[in-house]
Scaffold this active site. Structure first.
Site, mmCIF file in Angstrom:
data_model
loop_
_atom_site.group_PDB
_atom_site.id
_atom_site.type_symbol
_atom_site.label_atom_id
_atom_site.label_comp_id
_atom_site.label_asym_id
_atom_site.label_seq_id
_atom_site.Cartn_x
_atom_site.Cartn_y
_atom_site.Cartn_z
ATOM 1 N N LYS A 64 0.811 -1.231 0.000
ATOM 2 C CA LYS A 64 0.000 0.000 0.000
ATOM 3 C C LYS A 64 0.841 1.277 0.000
ATOM 4 O O LYS A 64 0.383 2.312 -0.482
ATOM 5 C CB LYS A 64 -0.950 0.008 1.205
ATOM 6 C CG LYS A 64 -2.095 -0.988 1.064
ATOM 7 C CD LYS A 64 -3.073 -0.853 2.214
ATOM 8 C CE LYS A 64 -4.186 -1.865 2.104
ATOM 9 N NZ LYS A 64 -5.180 -1.727 3.178
ATOM 10 N N ASP A 100 -9.683 3.336 2.381
ATOM 11 C CA ASP A 100 -9.711 2.832 3.766
ATOM 12 C C ASP A 100 -10.127 3.946 4.733
ATOM 13 O O ASP A 100 -10.894 3.705 5.675
ATOM 14 C CB ASP A 100 -8.328 2.319 4.181
ATOM 15 C CG ASP A 100 -7.996 0.962 3.575
ATOM 16 O OD1 ASP A 100 -8.939 0.224 3.213
ATOM 17 O OD2 ASP A 100 -6.800 0.644 3.470
HETATM 18 P P1 NAP Z 1 1.028 -3.661 8.212
HETATM 19 O O1 NAP Z 1 1.601 -2.456 7.548
HETATM 20 O O2 NAP Z 1 1.564 -5.005 7.874
HETATM 21 O O3 NAP Z 1 1.113 -3.530 9.808
HETATM 22 C C1 NAP Z 1 0.623 -2.440 10.513
HETATM 23 C C2 NAP Z 1 1.405 -2.188 11.775
HETATM 24 O O4 NAP Z 1 1.135 -3.194 12.733
HETATM 25 C C3 NAP Z 1 2.916 -2.197 11.626
HETATM 26 O O5 NAP Z 1 3.352 -0.983 11.107
HETATM 27 C C4 NAP Z 1 3.384 -2.455 13.049
HETATM 28 O O6 NAP Z 1 3.463 -1.225 13.774
HETATM 29 C C5 NAP Z 1 2.247 -3.305 13.619
HETATM 30 N N1 NAP Z 1 2.603 -4.731 13.662
HETATM 31 C C6 NAP Z 1 2.937 -5.528 12.621
HETATM 32 N N2 NAP Z 1 3.205 -6.779 13.064
HETATM 33 C C7 NAP Z 1 3.020 -6.765 14.396
HETATM 34 C C8 NAP Z 1 3.159 -7.738 15.427
HETATM 35 N N3 NAP Z 1 3.519 -8.996 15.148
HETATM 36 N N4 NAP Z 1 2.902 -7.360 16.692
HETATM 37 C C9 NAP Z 1 2.499 -6.093 16.984
HETATM 38 N N5 NAP Z 1 2.375 -5.120 16.051
HETATM 39 C C10 NAP Z 1 2.623 -5.453 14.791
HETATM 40 O O7 NAP Z 1 -0.537 -3.739 7.922
HETATM 41 P P2 NAP Z 1 -1.612 -2.645 7.455
HETATM 42 O O8 NAP Z 1 -1.724 -2.656 5.979
HETATM 43 O O9 NAP Z 1 -1.386 -1.333 8.126
HETATM 44 O O10 NAP Z 1 -2.958 -3.361 8.003
HETATM 45 C C11 NAP Z 1 -3.116 -3.631 9.373
HETATM 46 C C12 NAP Z 1 -4.318 -4.525 9.608
HETATM 47 O O11 NAP Z 1 -5.520 -3.862 9.244
HETATM 48 C C13 NAP Z 1 -4.304 -5.832 8.786
HETATM 49 O O12 NAP Z 1 -4.726 -6.881 9.603
HETATM 50 C C14 NAP Z 1 -5.299 -5.587 7.683
HETATM 51 O O13 NAP Z 1 -5.922 -6.787 7.244
HETATM 52 C C15 NAP Z 1 -6.313 -4.693 8.419
HETATM 53 N N6 NAP Z 1 -7.059 -3.853 7.480
HETATM 54 C C16 NAP Z 1 -8.412 -4.007 7.438
HETATM 55 C C17 NAP Z 1 -9.164 -3.221 6.578
HETATM 56 C C18 NAP Z 1 -10.652 -3.377 6.523
HETATM 57 O O14 NAP Z 1 -11.266 -2.936 5.542
HETATM 58 N N7 NAP Z 1 -11.266 -3.961 7.522
HETATM 59 C C19 NAP Z 1 -8.535 -2.267 5.758
HETATM 60 C C20 NAP Z 1 -7.144 -2.125 5.852
HETATM 61 C C21 NAP Z 1 -6.424 -2.929 6.711
HETATM 62 P P3 NAP Z 1 4.681 -0.956 14.823
HETATM 63 O O15 NAP Z 1 5.921 -1.500 14.151
HETATM 64 O O16 NAP Z 1 4.731 0.516 14.991
HETATM 65 O O17 NAP Z 1 4.358 -1.681 16.085
#
Ligand code: NAP
Length: 253
Positions: A64, A100
């Site tokens: 993204k 989003d």
């Molecule tokens: P991402 O970039 O992979 O991760 C987001 C943040 O989560 C990372 O920057 C990190 O922050 C933290 N993180 C990652 N792995 C972790 C772990 N093992 N333990 C604790 N913190 C962790 O993902 P994203 O694209 O932002 O999406 C995040 C979540 O939102 C996903 O599960 C995605 O499926 C969901 N989502 C849902 C929707 C919907 O429509 N419902 C839309 C978008 C995203 P830090 O390093 O600062 O801790």
């Protein structure tokens, strides 16, 4: 044939193809197709769009933010969030959008909750979309990250806090916690970004939609919070993407 797709690294979990397939069937658009396209890197993005005649595509983990370098321009929301989950092809130019943020905003408004402030777990693309929406709603927020140093004083001035500070930050009634990390998502269903909840909680919005409820939501309910999962946001961001795909098509002809 009008071709659309979702790109990402691993897409086995995705609901998008089913969602768009049902939409096209409902609208009688037999000449529309939505595929899942796994990519190990974005190097082949442009040739893929051109050779396959892609009219628009969605973007998911982990591209993204990285995809921005491959686009011709961004709309205002994508620019503000710094992440793109929807790309339209307009006269051969790739235009990045973020649905989003408005999807999260609309689904949060639908709860009727009145949070006084928010803690956003995670600092990735989804977290930034949530932050933009909260900003628009004038709800003050703090990011919670694994990588910040713990500071115990002047908590209210911190914009990024640690997980250890969550109980203290939740002592203010009306705090909303938004889980914008992948923790608790299938197949890691028994994990929670907050493994122990022994403090009062008002609202928990978990962006996860598979499973639902998540362990975080179950623990928060037991602690007296109101909870919501990410399914409505998922549908709304897809609907908003479809609107953008249609508008882009309209500009070509
Ligand atoms: P991402 O970039 O992979 O991760 C987001 C943040 O989560 C990372 O920057 C990190 O922050 C933290 N993180 C990652 N792995 C972790 C772990 N093992 N333990 C604790 N913190 C962790 O993902 P994203 O694209 O932002 O999406 C995040 C979540 O939102 C996903 O599960 C995605 O499926 C969901 N989502 C849902 C929707 C919907 O429509 N419902 C839309 C978008 C995203 P830090 O390093 O600062 O801790």
């Amino acid at each position: 044939m009008k071709r659309y797709a979702l790109i990402g690294r691993r897409l086995g979990h995705s609901y998008s193809q089913q969602w768009f397939g049902e939409l096209f069937a409902r609208l009688g658009l037999a000449d529309h197709r939505y595929d899942l396209h796994e990519m190990d890197s974005l190097a082949a993005l442009h040739p893929w769009v051109e050779h396959e005649g892609i009219a628009g595509f969605n973007v998911t983990v982990p591209y993204k933010q990285e995809v921005i370098a491959y686009l011709d321009t961004l709309d205002e929301t994508a620019m503000a969030v710094g992440a793109v989950n929807c790309v339209t092809v307009e006269h051969g130019r790739l235009v990045g959008h973020n649905t989003d943020a408005p999807a999260f905003r609309r689904s949060l408004e639908a709860t009727g909750w009145k949070p006084r402030r928010a803690l956003i777990l995670g600092t990735g693309g989804a977290a930034h979309a949530v932050a933009l929406a909260l900003n628009e709603l004038s709800i003050h927020y703090i990011y919670i990250s694994r990588t910040t140093e713990t500071k115990t004083d002047e908590v209210s001035l911190l914009e990024v806090a640690s997980y250890e500070q969550i109980p203290l930050l939740c002592s203010q009634k009306g705090t909303l916690i938004v889980n914008a990390t992948p923790v608790g998502m299938f197949p890691d269903e028994e994990s929670s970004p907050i493994p122990v909840i022994d403090f009062p909680l008002s609202y928990v919005y978990d962006l996860t939609y598979n499973p639902s409820p998540t362990r975080l939501m179950r623990d928060a309910l037991a602690a007296g919070a109101e909870v919501k999962d990410g399914m409505e946001m998922l549908h709304l961001q897809a609907e908003m993407s479809w609107q953008l795909f249609q508008q882009a098509t309209d500009t070509v002809f």
